[in-house]
Each structure stands twice: as structure tokens, then as C-alpha cells.
Design an enzyme around this catalytic site. Structure first.
Site, short mmCIF file in Angstrom:
data_model
loop_
_atom_site.label_atom_id
_atom_site.label_comp_id
_atom_site.label_asym_id
_atom_site.label_seq_id
_atom_site.Cartn_x
_atom_site.Cartn_y
_atom_site.Cartn_z
CD GLU A 43 -2.79 1.15 2.56
OE1 GLU A 43 -2.24 0.62 3.55
OE2 GLU A 43 -3.96 1.54 2.52
CE LYS A 114 -7.47 0.93 3.31
NZ LYS A 114 -6.48 1.65 3.99
CB CYS A 157 -4.21 -1.71 4.17
SG CYS A 157 -3.45 -1.16 5.64
O1 LIG Z 1 -0.69 6.33 6.71
C1 LIG Z 1 -0.34 6.58 5.72
O2 LIG Z 1 0.65 7.23 5.46
C2 LIG Z 1 -0.85 5.92 4.44
N1 LIG Z 1 -2.25 5.28 4.63
C3 LIG Z 1 -2.11 4.04 5.24
O3 LIG Z 1 -1.06 3.42 5.57
C4 LIG Z 1 -3.44 3.27 5.53
C5 LIG Z 1 -4.55 4.25 5.65
S1 LIG Z 1 -4.16 5.28 6.84
N2 LIG Z 1 -3.29 2.47 6.65
C6 LIG Z 1 -3.97 1.54 6.99
O4 LIG Z 1 -5.17 1.01 6.40
C7 LIG Z 1 -3.59 0.88 8.55
C8 LIG Z 1 -4.58 -0.30 8.88
C9 LIG Z 1 -3.89 -0.95 10.20
O5 LIG Z 1 -2.91 -0.69 10.44
C10 LIG Z 1 -4.87 -1.57 10.74
O6 LIG Z 1 -5.83 -2.31 10.27
O7 LIG Z 1 -4.38 -2.02 12.03
#
Ligand SMILES: O=C(O)CNC(=O)[C@H](CS)NC(=O)CCC(=O)C(=O)O
Length: 270
Positions: A43, A114, A157
Site C-alpha cells: 500500500e 479501497k 490493508c
Molecule cells: O498512513 C499513511 O501514510 C498511508 N495510509 C495507510 O497507510 C493506510 C490508511 S491510513 N493504513 C491502514 O489502512 C492501516 C491499517 C492498520 O494498521 C490496521 O488495520 O491496524
């Protein structure tokens, strides 16, 4: 479907697209030299940084990511899952968090935006509001039916916490499920591997999970452990915590064996 090697790439993406694409190509090159025919990136492989910076550069990140994936697929003659990258959504000022599957000729096979957004206050003190910059996808992911590589299902993710999405992929015939991720270090240590194994076991399918690892920016630490899991739930490869790859064989004979030994998909009541 044939037997073949698949690789899940693990990287530490930062807020510099060029640096990330250089790192990604090095790891794609490594995977291909080890014989991988299907390669997945994590991701946000092309940009991990402050949300406002991501939005400000969204057009450029999108353009460069799409171009890069096409070039890599053609150059290395592999099928690539472009983990995810932002795709601007008109009139919203936001993006879709999008993953795409590309074949060795550079053609896009399928894409998925997503649907579950990570709006969570993690107990370590970090707050995530993915919906402040991302529009939730409105359609469930598709399964790409490949004669050579098996039926490939997509997800991203945080989706991994929603088993119904993978049941949908399973209903569509998925043999291999991708879960490209940037799991937080805090949630990852307790949840990542368990969730991935559960998705593999309950759907008797391979799970390929490319991952972000290490310190991406500021206080953003990701869990790593990109992995490939077989349909019985056995971890075939785990990339640990450093950038690198997890590589393993995807075998139709194993899918067939596990589905014979544990025919749970046929015993569904609901
Ligand atoms: O943050 C950023 O820079 C980029 N975006 C992401 O990495 C994304 C969306 S915030 N992360 C997740 O979905 C983590 C899920 C997760 O960690 C869980 O389900 O526990």
C-alpha cells in the site's frame, strides 16, 4: 493454473516519489532474478507522508505510479500488483486509495478502490483519519481470472479486518488473495499475522501480503512482515522487518489438496 513463484515486496516508502520508485525497482529486480512471475508492491508504495503533502502532489503521484507500474511489468515481463496509490477523484479534492493489477504487456487487468477507510485512534496515541483525504470505493473488488496464475482477488490493508470482503472474493473463485498493506507497528504486532492466516484458512486460498516497514515519516512506524501464506494457513515466507521480499511457490496441487482435506467452503450454511 500452473505452479509458479510469487513475491511480496516489503519497503520503507517515504515522502519522495523518486526515491520510492528506485527502491521499488530494486526489489522487483531482486524478485524477478529469484524467479517470481507475480510480484506485489505494498500500500502507498510510491508515497508515504503527511496527508496534506499527499493531496498536494496527488496528480503527480498518480501519473508517475501508473507509468512506473506499466514500465516495470514490461521491462521485467511479470504480472504486478501496484499495492496502492492515490487516484484523484474529480470535484472532491480527495483521492481513491487504488490498487491495480498489470500484465507483462503493461495492460491493466483490474483495479480496486479501497472501501474500508482507516479512521482509527490507535491506543499508542496516533490518530488516523484516512477519510479526510480518501473517498471510499463503492464497489467490491473483482477477481481476475488468470489461466496461468489462478484467480486473483484484490483488497487493501485495513480491509483485512472485514472477512465478508474475502468471502466475496472466495465466492468469485479466488485462489490467491492480495493484501497489500501499511499496517501500523502498534496494531501489526498483535493483529497482522493472525488476520492474514485467518483469511487464508477460512477461504482455503493463498494470501500474498506485501508490506510497508520501519519509520516512513515522523511518528509513522509500520510493521513489516510481508508474507505469503498457503491455503492451510502455513506461512511460506516472511520478510521480517528490513526492506526485502517474501517469495514462495503458488501451487494448484496444494490448493486442491487443502480443499479436499478441509472442504469447509462446501459446508457453508449462510
Ligand atoms: O498512513 C499513511 O501514510 C498511508 N495510509 C495507510 O497507510 C493506510 C490508511 S491510513 N493504513 C491502514 O489502512 C492501516 C491499517 C492498520 O494498521 C490496521 O488495520 O491496524
Amino acid at each position: 493454473m500452473k505452479s509458479y513463484l510469487a513475491a511480496a515486496i516489503q519497503m520503507t516508502s517515504v515522502s519522495n516519489v523518486h526515491k520510492n520508485l528506485v527502491q521499488a525497482e530494486e526489489l522487483i529486480d531482486l524478485a524477478v532474478r529469484r524467479g517470481a512471475e507475480l510480484v506485489g508492491l505494498p500500500e502507498n508504495f510510491s508515497f508515504m507522508g503527511e496527508e496534506k503533502d499527499k493531496l498536494a502532489q496527488a496528480e503527480e503521484i498518480y501519473r508517475e505510479s501508473a507509468q512506473f507500474l506499466k514500465k516495470m511489468a514490461q521491462r521485467y515481463q511479470v504480472t504486478i500488483l501496484g499495492g496502492s496509490f492515490p487516484v484523484p477523484v474529480e470535484n472532491t479534492g480527495k483521492v481513491y486509495n487504488t490498487t491495480i493489477l498489470i500484465d507483462p504487456s503493461g495492460e491493466e487487468l483490474t483495479r480496486y478502490c479501497k472501501v474500508h477507510l482507516f479512521d482509527v485512534n490507535v491506543p499508542d496515541g496516533n490518530t488516523y483519519r484516512e477519510s479526510s483525504t480518501v473517498v471510499a470505493g463503492k464497489e467490491l473488488p473483482t477477481v481476475y481470472l488468470s489461466e496461468q496464475l489462478g484467480n486473483i482477488g484484490l483488497s487493501v490493508c485495513y480491509d483485512v479486518r472485514f472477512p465478508e470482503l474475502y468471502r466475496h472474493l472466495s465466492d468469485k473463485g479466488a485462489d490467491v488473495m492480495f493484501v497489500p498493506a501499511a499496517f501500523t507497528a502498534f496494531t501489526g504486532k498483535d493483529h497482522w499475522q493472525v488476520l492474514l492466516q485467518a483469511r487464508a484458512i477460512e477461504n482455503t486460498a493463498y494470501v500474498i501480503a506485501p508490506a510497508q516497514t520501519g519509520n516512513n515519516y515522523d511518528r509513522r512506524h509500520t510493521h513489516g512482515h510481508a508474507m505469503i501464506i498457503d491455503p492451510w494457513g502455513v506461512i511460506l515466507a516472511d520478510a521480517g522487518e528490513q526492506p526485502g521480499i517474501a517469495i514462495a511457490e503458488i501451487k494448484p496441487s496444494r490448493l486442491e489438496q487443502v480443499r479436499r482435506q478441509m472442504p469447509s467452503l462446501e459446508h457453508r450454511v449462510f
